[in-house]
Design a protein around this motif. Structure first.
Motif, PDB file in Angstrom:
ATOM      1  N   GLN A   1       0.870  -1.185   0.000  1.00  8.77           N
ATOM      2  CA  GLN A   1       0.000   0.000   0.000  1.00  8.77           C
ATOM      3  C   GLN A   1       0.904   1.231   0.000  1.00  8.77           C
ATOM      4  O   GLN A   1       1.760   1.364   0.897  1.00  8.77           O
TER       5      GLN A   1
ATOM      6  N   ARG B   1      -1.388  -1.375  -3.968  1.00  5.12           N
ATOM      7  CA  ARG B   1      -2.501  -0.415  -4.009  1.00  5.12           C
ATOM      8  C   ARG B   1      -1.846   0.954  -3.913  1.00  5.12           C
ATOM      9  O   ARG B   1      -1.038   1.207  -3.007  1.00  5.12           O
TER      10      ARG B   1
ATOM     11  N   ASN C   1      -6.774  -0.709  -8.660  1.00  5.88           N
ATOM     12  CA  ASN C   1      -6.107  -0.471  -7.372  1.00  5.88           C
ATOM     13  C   ASN C   1      -5.317   0.848  -7.342  1.00  5.88           C
ATOM     14  O   ASN C   1      -4.364   0.996  -6.586  1.00  5.88           O
TER      15      ASN C   1
ATOM     16  N   GLY D   1      -8.853   6.375   4.822  1.00  7.87           N
ATOM     17  CA  GLY D   1      -9.340   5.199   5.546  1.00  7.87           C
ATOM     18  C   GLY D   1     -10.247   4.305   4.719  1.00  7.87           C
ATOM     19  O   GLY D   1     -10.365   3.108   4.978  1.00  7.87           O
ATOM     20  N   THR D   2     -10.871   4.870   3.684  1.00  4.29           N
ATOM     21  CA  THR D   2     -11.747   4.040   2.832  1.00  4.29           C
ATOM     22  C   THR D   2     -10.937   3.332   1.735  1.00  4.29           C
ATOM     23  O   THR D   2     -11.468   2.494   1.024  1.00  4.29           O
TER      24      THR D   2
ATOM     25  N   ILE E   1      -7.237   2.622   2.222  1.00 10.45           N
ATOM     26  CA  ILE E   1      -6.017   2.020   2.775  1.00 10.45           C
ATOM     27  C   ILE E   1      -6.394   1.263   4.046  1.00 10.45           C
ATOM     28  O   ILE E   1      -7.164   1.783   4.869  1.00 10.45           O
ATOM     29  N   ASP E   2      -5.829   0.077   4.215  1.00  6.65           N
ATOM     30  CA  ASP E   2      -6.019  -0.689   5.446  1.00  6.65           C
ATOM     31  C   ASP E   2      -4.897  -0.314   6.411  1.00  6.65           C
ATOM     32  O   ASP E   2      -3.756  -0.757   6.238  1.00  6.65           O
ATOM     33  N   PHE E   3      -5.222   0.516   7.398  1.00  4.50           N
ATOM     34  CA  PHE E   3      -4.175   1.013   8.308  1.00  4.50           C
ATOM     35  C   PHE E   3      -3.739  -0.032   9.339  1.00  4.50           C
ATOM     36  O   PHE E   3      -2.858   0.232  10.142  1.00  4.50           O
ATOM     37  N   GLU E   4      -4.360  -1.230   9.297  1.00  4.35           N
ATOM     38  CA  GLU E   4      -3.860  -2.339  10.128  1.00  4.35           C
ATOM     39  C   GLU E   4      -2.639  -2.981   9.471  1.00  4.35           C
ATOM     40  O   GLU E   4      -1.914  -3.741  10.108  1.00  4.35           O
ATOM     41  N   GLN E   5      -2.467  -2.723   8.173  1.00  5.40           N
ATOM     42  CA  GLN E   5      -1.354  -3.288   7.401  1.00  5.40           C
ATOM     43  C   GLN E   5      -0.318  -2.191   7.118  1.00  5.40           C
ATOM     44  O   GLN E   5      -0.661  -1.010   7.098  1.00  5.40           O
TER      45      GLN E   5
ATOM     46  N   SER F   1       0.044   4.789  11.298  1.00  5.15           N
ATOM     47  CA  SER F   1       0.599   3.669  10.511  1.00  5.15           C
ATOM     48  C   SER F   1       0.890   2.458  11.384  1.00  5.15           C
ATOM     49  O   SER F   1       1.313   2.584  12.538  1.00  5.15           O
TER      50      SER F   1
ATOM     51  N   SER G   1       5.453   0.002   8.494  1.00  4.57           N
ATOM     52  CA  SER G   1       5.143   1.064   7.532  1.00  4.57           C
ATOM     53  C   SER G   1       6.403   1.876   7.233  1.00  4.57           C
ATOM     54  O   SER G   1       7.376   1.837   7.986  1.00  4.57           O
TER      55      SER G   1
END
Ligand SMILES: C[S@@+](CC[C@H](N)C(=O)[O-])C[C@H]1O[C@@H](n2cnc3c(N)ncnc32)[C@H](O)[C@@H]1O
Length: 255
Positions: A71, A93, A116, A135-136, A138-142, A171, A175
């Motif tokens: 990402q 992405r 993507n 946030g819609t 990007i997955d901020f857990e990754q 992040s 990250s």
């Protein structure tokens, strides 16, 4: 470009279009070219510096992919050029972000054509709103990589450090932060360059090496640390032009 889109004043030199001119692009108006030519008189190596910056972007993005990052948010993405981020990292992405409406029109038309890849018009100086919108996408857990190439020197101290801190806090471990930043390399002529940018869409905030290093607080700097663009993992260390000093570059990883 011949005609300015509605709401765009072609008479005010625009930092995105001046940079496009330095890269021999065609998306610029007479006022951009005149201001860019003035910069070239002051800093004759600016075109080589801009190319070195793009070459650094390519090597840094390949490094991110090698590190498993999938990402990438390219902040202050600029006008489409050769070797855009999603072309270097097709497996990632990619979200491009810029606050400039001309950049966004071109970016959406030329870059954000794949599933993507997205182009977001947003001001980096408003990090909370930016992160909400990201946030819609990007997955901020990754792990995520934020690219901040040739943008932070357009943001004054009171906002620049806060923005970088907020991005880091949002992040996940693993990250990355990638920065390139202009420095005050020729103090004799710097005031003239500052004056040219003061009349443009964004003023320049040149920083020292230590001040650029501070952006990486909380990150581990990848080898070789903070260096000149051509000194960061060069493909050919003996290539001509390796002394060009556009500024400092670095890649940090959040532990
Ligand atoms: C010199 S260009 C750099 C383009 C690209 N990152 C590169 O290094 O090749 C700087 C870009 O940052 C954008 N920019 C400047 N300030 C910004 C802000 N506060 N928010 C979003 N974009 C900004 C400008 O519109 C411009 O496109």
């Amino acid at each position: 470009m011949d005609n300015a889109p509605e709401g765009v004043d072609p008479n005010v030199p625009n930092v995105a279009r001046m940079y496009d001119y330095f890269l021999d692009g065609k998306d610029n108006f007479a006022a951009d070219r005149a201001a860019a030519e003035q910069i070239l008189q002051t800093f004759p190596h600016t075109k080589e510096g801009a190319r070195a910056n793009r070459a650094f972007l390519r090597r840094a993005v390949r490094h991110l992919v090698d590190q498993g990052v999938r990402q990438i948010v390219d902040l202050g993405a600029g006008l489409p050029t050769q070797g855009n981020t999603h072309e270097i990292a097709p497996e990632a992405r990619v979200v491009y972000v810029d606050y400039d409406s001309v950049v966004c029109v071109h970016g959406r038309a030329l870059l954000a054509r794949r599933e993507n890849v997205d182009f977001l018009q947003a001001d980096v100086r408003e990090p909370k709103a930016l992160l909400d919108r990201l946030g819609t996408m990007i997955d901020f857990e990754q792990p995520v990589a934020f690219l901040m190439l040739a943008i932070l020197h357009f943001i004054p101290d009171d906002e620049a450090y806060d923005v970088v801190t907020k991005l880091r806090e949002a992040s996940a471990p693993g990250s990355h932060l990638v920065i390139s930043h202009a420095v005050d390399s020729t103090p004799d002529t710097t005031p003239q360059a500052l004056e040219i940018y003061r009349r443009a869409t964004a003023a320049l905030n040149l920083r020292t090496r230590e001040e650029v290093l501070r952006f990486f607080d909380g990150y581990e700097l990848a080898e070789p640390g903070l260096t000149y663009p051509n000194g960061w993992r060069p493909e050919d260390p003996d290539a001509p032009g390796n002394g060009i000093t556009f500024g400092y570059v670095g890649v940090g990883r959040k532990p």
